[in-house]
Design an enzyme around this catalytic site. Sequence first.
Site, PDB file in Angstrom:
ATOM      1  N   ARG A   1      36.543  57.856  40.186  1.00 22.58           N
ATOM      2  CA  ARG A   1      37.780  57.811  39.406  1.00 22.58           C
ATOM      3  C   ARG A   1      37.456  58.056  37.931  1.00 22.58           C
ATOM      4  O   ARG A   1      36.586  57.389  37.358  1.00 22.58           O
ATOM      5  CB  ARG A   1      38.467  56.453  39.585  1.00 22.58           C
ATOM      6  CG  ARG A   1      39.733  56.316  38.782  1.00 22.58           C
ATOM      7  CD  ARG A   1      40.509  55.038  39.108  1.00 22.58           C
ATOM      8  NE  ARG A   1      41.633  54.925  38.198  1.00 22.58           N
ATOM      9  CZ  ARG A   1      41.891  53.874  37.408  1.00 22.58           C
ATOM     10  NH1 ARG A   1      41.119  52.805  37.454  1.00 22.58           N
ATOM     11  NH2 ARG A   1      42.910  53.888  36.590  1.00 22.58           N
TER      12      ARG A   1
ATOM     13  N   HIS B   1      44.996  57.062  30.577  1.00 20.74           N
ATOM     14  CA  HIS B   1      44.249  55.805  30.455  1.00 20.74           C
ATOM     15  C   HIS B   1      44.134  55.507  28.957  1.00 20.74           C
ATOM     16  O   HIS B   1      43.050  55.418  28.401  1.00 20.74           O
ATOM     17  CB  HIS B   1      42.889  55.920  31.143  1.00 20.74           C
ATOM     18  CG  HIS B   1      42.238  54.595  31.450  1.00 20.74           C
ATOM     19  ND1 HIS B   1      41.816  54.239  32.706  1.00 20.74           N
ATOM     20  CD2 HIS B   1      41.928  53.535  30.653  1.00 20.74           C
ATOM     21  CE1 HIS B   1      41.271  53.024  32.673  1.00 20.74           C
ATOM     22  NE2 HIS B   1      41.315  52.580  31.424  1.00 20.74           N
TER      23      HIS B   1
ATOM     24  N   GLU C   1      47.500  50.812  34.098  1.00 18.84           N
ATOM     25  CA  GLU C   1      47.842  49.522  33.504  1.00 18.84           C
ATOM     26  C   GLU C   1      48.864  49.611  32.364  1.00 18.84           C
ATOM     27  O   GLU C   1      48.527  49.330  31.201  1.00 18.84           O
ATOM     28  CB  GLU C   1      46.574  48.818  33.001  1.00 18.84           C
ATOM     29  CG  GLU C   1      45.547  48.572  34.077  1.00 18.84           C
ATOM     30  CD  GLU C   1      44.293  47.867  33.553  1.00 18.84           C
ATOM     31  OE1 GLU C   1      44.049  47.887  32.336  1.00 18.84           O
ATOM     32  OE2 GLU C   1      43.553  47.303  34.371  1.00 18.84           O
TER      33      GLU C   1
ATOM     34  N   ASN D   1      44.626  46.914  39.930  1.00 19.18           N
ATOM     35  CA  ASN D   1      43.410  46.476  39.242  1.00 19.18           C
ATOM     36  C   ASN D   1      43.424  44.962  39.231  1.00 19.18           C
ATOM     37  O   ASN D   1      44.383  44.347  38.748  1.00 19.18           O
ATOM     38  CB  ASN D   1      43.372  46.982  37.798  1.00 19.18           C
ATOM     39  CG  ASN D   1      43.165  48.486  37.724  1.00 19.18           C
ATOM     40  OD1 ASN D   1      42.948  49.143  38.745  1.00 19.18           O
ATOM     41  ND2 ASN D   1      43.231  49.027  36.517  1.00 19.18           N
TER      42      ASN D   1
ATOM     43  N   TYR E   1      41.295  41.466  38.185  1.00 20.40           N
ATOM     44  CA  TYR E   1      40.171  40.830  37.502  1.00 20.40           C
ATOM     45  C   TYR E   1      40.204  39.304  37.622  1.00 20.40           C
ATOM     46  O   TYR E   1      39.193  38.695  37.898  1.00 20.40           O
ATOM     47  CB  TYR E   1      40.132  41.244  36.026  1.00 20.40           C
ATOM     48  CG  TYR E   1      39.690  42.690  35.857  1.00 20.40           C
ATOM     49  CD1 TYR E   1      38.353  43.014  35.765  1.00 20.40           C
ATOM     50  CD2 TYR E   1      40.620  43.724  35.846  1.00 20.40           C
ATOM     51  CE1 TYR E   1      37.927  44.323  35.648  1.00 20.40           C
ATOM     52  CE2 TYR E   1      40.214  45.055  35.733  1.00 20.40           C
ATOM     53  CZ  TYR E   1      38.866  45.340  35.635  1.00 20.40           C
ATOM     54  OH  TYR E   1      38.450  46.641  35.533  1.00 20.40           O
TER      55      TYR E   1
ATOM     56  N   GLU F   1      40.393  49.124  40.372  1.00 23.00           N
ATOM     57  CA  GLU F   1      39.412  48.512  39.463  1.00 23.00           C
ATOM     58  C   GLU F   1      39.177  47.069  39.872  1.00 23.00           C
ATOM     59  O   GLU F   1      40.123  46.362  40.251  1.00 23.00           O
ATOM     60  CB  GLU F   1      39.888  48.484  38.001  1.00 23.00           C
ATOM     61  CG  GLU F   1      39.840  49.791  37.281  1.00 23.00           C
ATOM     62  CD  GLU F   1      40.281  49.672  35.826  1.00 23.00           C
ATOM     63  OE1 GLU F   1      40.128  48.603  35.203  1.00 23.00           O
ATOM     64  OE2 GLU F   1      40.805  50.684  35.321  1.00 23.00           O
TER      65      GLU F   1
END
Length: 446
Positions: free
Chosen positions: A81, A125, A170, A296, A298, A356
């Site tokens: 990616r 991005h 995001e 994504n 985290y 991610e």
Amino acid sequence: MSIALRRSDFPADFRWGVSTSSFQIEGAGQADGKGESIWDRFCSQPGRIRDGSNALVACDHYHRWPQDLDLARALGVNAYRFSIAWPRVLPQGRGVANEAGLAFYDRLVDGMLERGLDPWCTLYHWDLPQALQEQGGWVSRDTVGAFLDYTELVTRRLGDRVKHWITHNEPWCSCIMGYWEGVHAPGGTRLADAIQACHHVLLSHGQAVSLIRRHSAGARVGITLSLHPIAAASDSAEDLAAMRRHDGLRNRWFLDPLHGRGYPEDTLALLGAAAPHVAPGDLEAIATATDFLGVNYYYPERVQDDPAGGPMRARLVERDGVERTGFGWEVSPEGLVDLLTRIQRDYQPPVIQLTENGSTFDDVLTPEGRVHDQQRLSYLQRHLVALRQAIAAGVPVQGYFAWSLLDNFEWAEGYLRRFGLAHVDYATQQRVLKDSGLWYQRFLSE
Ligand code: IFM
């Protein structure tokens, strides 16, 4: 603790990848006709980046990409990616294209295909051309049109070879952190601007979907959101209500309109005058069907009622005694299961791609040239175990992309945070696989 985990625990056609982004690794910030981005400008403003650095050189990936793709191939991933730097291909954001920039991405994509890496391209991005920011950036509806022209240019050029497209990465970060919290480029501090920017980003996503499909036959298209499982700090009615309010802006603000439900009514009411201007047809465009939802993940968040805590009247609190990454983010593989099962329960996207997941720790390069990043390795393993559990529970996840291939420029933190599976010595540009990268390689080879 040893963890029993095998590649064969996952479907045979599962996508195993690494994730990167243009601004964070490319460098060559002023090379070959590239225009200025909002992040170039942000970095040039004193005090914006914690270590005072910029990304003009970063990992010098613009020149070292063959070596970096070799590294990805050596890891054994089957997907890569990356993102396009909009100002590299359209220095002024719109108008005259920069052939040198387009040729770079031609080479990069061909390089992936030659190495058996499926290219997964993110169009946005965060590196908006500064010229567009001067006309209002994402707060201006004109930027939607500029994004569509940019999308047309890129997909016409690469659409014969790239078959996986992510419109935006995001939007919460690019809009809320960038236009309200002031901590990301362009450094805006108005909530209403951030909310309008979110709307335009989502609209540009929806309108781009059919355009991408037109120029990239058989393409699969999606958007990537940063999502968080959210818990209340206590069982009190106040904290539970705060949790729901916080979830409204953090998660539902994006998930609801993308899934055809419009903006959440409770969040709209809390935003009051900061609610977005929505033109007829916008919500239908935003809800254009896609092929996958990029997630994504985290860390989870914990929320307490706080009447003074902004429009959502909530504040984040930390759990005591939990493991944390170098960023202070709670390590919670269980959070990944909670998040994925919640998305599946509430929205049923056709496919989820985990675009991610990763962690930053203070790495030490030993004199022997090794990085014994046991905590990152353990983070990676435990999140893959959690992913296996979510898939077994019926969540349609078809791919996992580790963030990130390389240590890189971590936005407002500069080079203070290292997320790579490979260590980068910024003085020599030497890359060394960390123990986590070596483990991922072994896992993928079994
Ligand atoms: O480095 C970022 C990336 O650009 C977007 N997702 C989160 C990562 C870690 O903060």
